[in-house]
Design an enzyme around this catalytic site. Structure first.
Site, PDB file in Angstrom:
ATOM      1  N   GLY A 262      -5.443  -7.126  12.208  1.00  0.00           N
ATOM      2  CA  GLY A 262      -5.907  -5.971  11.457  1.00  0.00           C
ATOM      3  C   GLY A 262      -6.878  -5.044  12.155  1.00  0.00           C
ATOM      4  O   GLY A 262      -7.410  -4.134  11.509  1.00  0.00           O
ATOM      5  N   GLU A 304      -4.587 -12.687  15.120  1.00  0.00           N
ATOM      6  CA  GLU A 304      -3.196 -12.225  15.204  1.00  0.00           C
ATOM      7  C   GLU A 304      -3.109 -10.713  15.278  1.00  0.00           C
ATOM      8  O   GLU A 304      -2.605 -10.057  14.352  1.00  0.00           O
ATOM      9  CB  GLU A 304      -2.429 -12.689  13.960  1.00  0.00           C
ATOM     10  CG  GLU A 304      -2.477 -14.175  13.731  1.00  0.00           C
ATOM     11  CD  GLU A 304      -1.902 -14.592  12.386  1.00  0.00           C
ATOM     12  OE1 GLU A 304      -1.392 -15.712  12.306  1.00  0.00           O
ATOM     13  OE2 GLU A 304      -1.966 -13.792  11.428  1.00  0.00           O
ATOM     14  N   CYS A 374      17.354  14.372   5.811  1.00  0.00           N
ATOM     15  CA  CYS A 374      17.578  15.084   4.561  1.00  0.00           C
ATOM     16  C   CYS A 374      16.666  14.585   3.456  1.00  0.00           C
ATOM     17  O   CYS A 374      17.110  13.974   2.478  1.00  0.00           O
ATOM     18  CB  CYS A 374      19.036  14.957   4.151  1.00  0.00           C
ATOM     19  SG  CYS A 374      20.097  15.696   5.375  1.00  0.00           S
ATOM     20  N   TYR A 403       4.444  -0.154  14.634  1.00  0.00           N
ATOM     21  CA  TYR A 403       5.161   0.151  13.397  1.00  0.00           C
ATOM     22  C   TYR A 403       5.925   1.481  13.492  1.00  0.00           C
ATOM     23  O   TYR A 403       6.130   2.156  12.485  1.00  0.00           O
ATOM     24  CB  TYR A 403       4.197   0.136  12.193  1.00  0.00           C
ATOM     25  CG  TYR A 403       3.415  -1.158  12.121  1.00  0.00           C
ATOM     26  CD1 TYR A 403       4.036  -2.333  11.706  1.00  0.00           C
ATOM     27  CD2 TYR A 403       2.080  -1.247  12.536  1.00  0.00           C
ATOM     28  CE1 TYR A 403       3.350  -3.538  11.672  1.00  0.00           C
ATOM     29  CE2 TYR A 403       1.389  -2.447  12.507  1.00  0.00           C
ATOM     30  CZ  TYR A 403       2.021  -3.588  12.073  1.00  0.00           C
ATOM     31  OH  TYR A 403       1.351  -4.773  12.054  1.00  0.00           O
TER      32      TYR A 403
END
Ligand SMILES: *Cc1c(COP(=O)(O)O)cnc(C)c1O
Length: 446
Positions: A262, A304, A374, A403
């Protein structure tokens, strides 16, 4: 750099045109080109086409070094596990393995990809709230030895499989510590309703611990929590550490303390995260103190990180196509969008950008950068300042390394762009661009 000598005699009504011309000349003269890893963005775009995900490999490696050098303690061993959902490719896993990190996988797909890399099996940690029997089966078959278990139903399946394979497995329990961190704030949730993990005080946790007690194959390895993403305020993490350490105190044997990922990164000037090395040292110091104060010993401290390892090292190159001036807005349309970067449409994520082939040109235009999908919501950047653009200019969005590719999708059957690692002036493709034929690979044509 090119120099032009301009000699013109202009009348008053030609003045406007002349200034425009000058402006363009200035743009041509001042056309510093973005370099990534020692290669010009224009060369990358020519060679690999756009949209293109480009990673500065040295930057990834520098970050890995920062993690390895600063996340260590005299008091306990430490382990750093790369959360591969941020960006996964076999070459990325190889790089992470070179630096001695382990890896966190959350699906059969991420596990399978990891198995094709040189990551040692014992470095793989299997996460997820709903791992299927098939996925868990793959974990046993491929000799993965660490599973972070999310609920009792899953643990029952793991129990079954361990008997079936007569194979040992280390089990960490994902605890819900009732803390949700997000950038500057964190919330202590009064009722625990996350889909992840369970409270240490819960019936479910007791059932898990009972199942693990004296189990022939399953070893209770430790406790885990992951309190959120893009964390800027370490006090949330400190609060979570306190909770986990209190939980560990109830066990006789020393266990692993896994405090998740994080670490926040800087997307735009609005983001001011604490420097990474400093955050790591502060976390270590906090855990050392908490353990001393509560008189707890651990076998290892784990983190992590995902975003912080790859986010800043990645950029996306687009080609500018058409432009549109509405009463309120000037749009630059680029040849990608929510199909290669879902985050702005998904949760209004902000990015900074430049015209990569006109870095020095004055930013005189207030622009909305929109994709080609679209959906009206397919806006990459809601408002930014950019130089006047022409069709064919290169637009770069920064910090797309986390991401971005991993959330890419085939909406409108846009082809998923290639991923390139650039290091010391050399670019290598680590994932090739999809082709039109790829789109039909899964179709039954008759
Ligand atoms: C997503 C996730 C991470 C990584 O989070 P980042 O914000 O990318 O560092 C780590 N652990 C778990 C369990 C996760 O779900």
């Amino acid at each position: 750099m090119a120099y032009f000598l301009v000699c013109v005699d202009v009348s008053a009504d030609e003045r406007g045109v002349f200034l425009l011309l000058l402006n363009n000349l200035e743009a041509i003269i001042m056309s510093a080109i973005l370099e990534i890893g020692g290669v010009k963005a224009t060369e990358l775009a020519n060679q690999f086409k756009t949209p293109l995900y480009v990673y500065d490999q040295n930057q990834i490696e520098d970050t890995l070094t920062t993690f390895v050098e600063n996340f260590k303690s005299e008091a306990f061993p430490t382990k750093i596990i790369y959360a591969s959902k941020a960006f996964q490719a076999v070459q990325m896993v190889n790089l992470v393995a070179d630096y001695g990190l382990g890896i966190d996988v959350v699906s059969g797909g991420e596990l399978f990809t990891t198995l094709k890399s040189k990551m040692p099996r014992e470095g793989i940690y299997f996460h997820g709230n709903n791992k299927s029997r098939e996925e868990l089966d793959l974990a046993f078959k491929s000799w993965v030895s660490h599973i972070i278990c999310d609920n009792i139903m899953e643990l029952n399946v793991i129990d079954e499989l361990s008997h079936q394979y007569q194979q040992k497995m280390n089990i960490m329990l994902r605890l819900n510590v009732g803390i949700e961190a997000h950038t500057h704030e964190y919330i202590i949730t009064s009722h625990i309703d996350s889909k992840f993990g369970f409270a240490f005080e819960s019936e479910e946790c007791s059932q898990c611990l009972a199942l693990l007690t004296d189990h022939p194959y399953l070893t209770f390895e430790g406790v885990h929590c992951h309190i959120g993403s893009q964390i800027f305020d370490l006090t949330a993490w400190y609060a979570a550490i306190d909770k986990l350490v209190s939980a560990l105190k109830t066990f006789e044997q020393p266990l692993v303390l896994n405090i998740g990922g994080g670490f926040g990164i800087k997307y735009t000037d609005d983001d001011q995260p604490i420097e990474l090395a400093e955050s790591l040292r502060l976390l270590i110091r906090y855990v050392e103190t908490a353990l001393l104060e509560q008189d707890v010993t651990i076998t290892a401290l784990m983190i992590e990180p995902g975003r912080s390892i790859v986010g800043g090292a990645g950029s996306t190159l687009y080609t500018v196509g058409y432009q549109k001036q509405t009463p309120e807005k000037l749009y630059y349309f680029v040849d990608g969008g929510m199909s290669d970067n879902l985050r702005p449409s998904l949760y209004q994520a902000k990015y900074a950008c430049d015209l990569a082939n006109k870095l020095d040109a004055p930013k005189t235009e207030k622009v909305t950068v929109a994709g080609k999908c679209c959906e009206s919501g397919d806006i990459l950047i809601t408002e930014c300042l950019l130089p006047p653009a022409e069709e064919g200019d290169l637009l770069v969005t920064y910090t797309t390394g986390a991401y971005g590719h991993s959330m890419s999708n085939q909406y409108n059957k846009n082809l998923i762009p290639a991923v390139v690692f650039v290091k010391d002036g050399v670019a290598r493709e680590v994932i090739r661009r999809q082709t039109l034929e790829d789109l039909l690979r899964y179709e039954m044509l008759d």
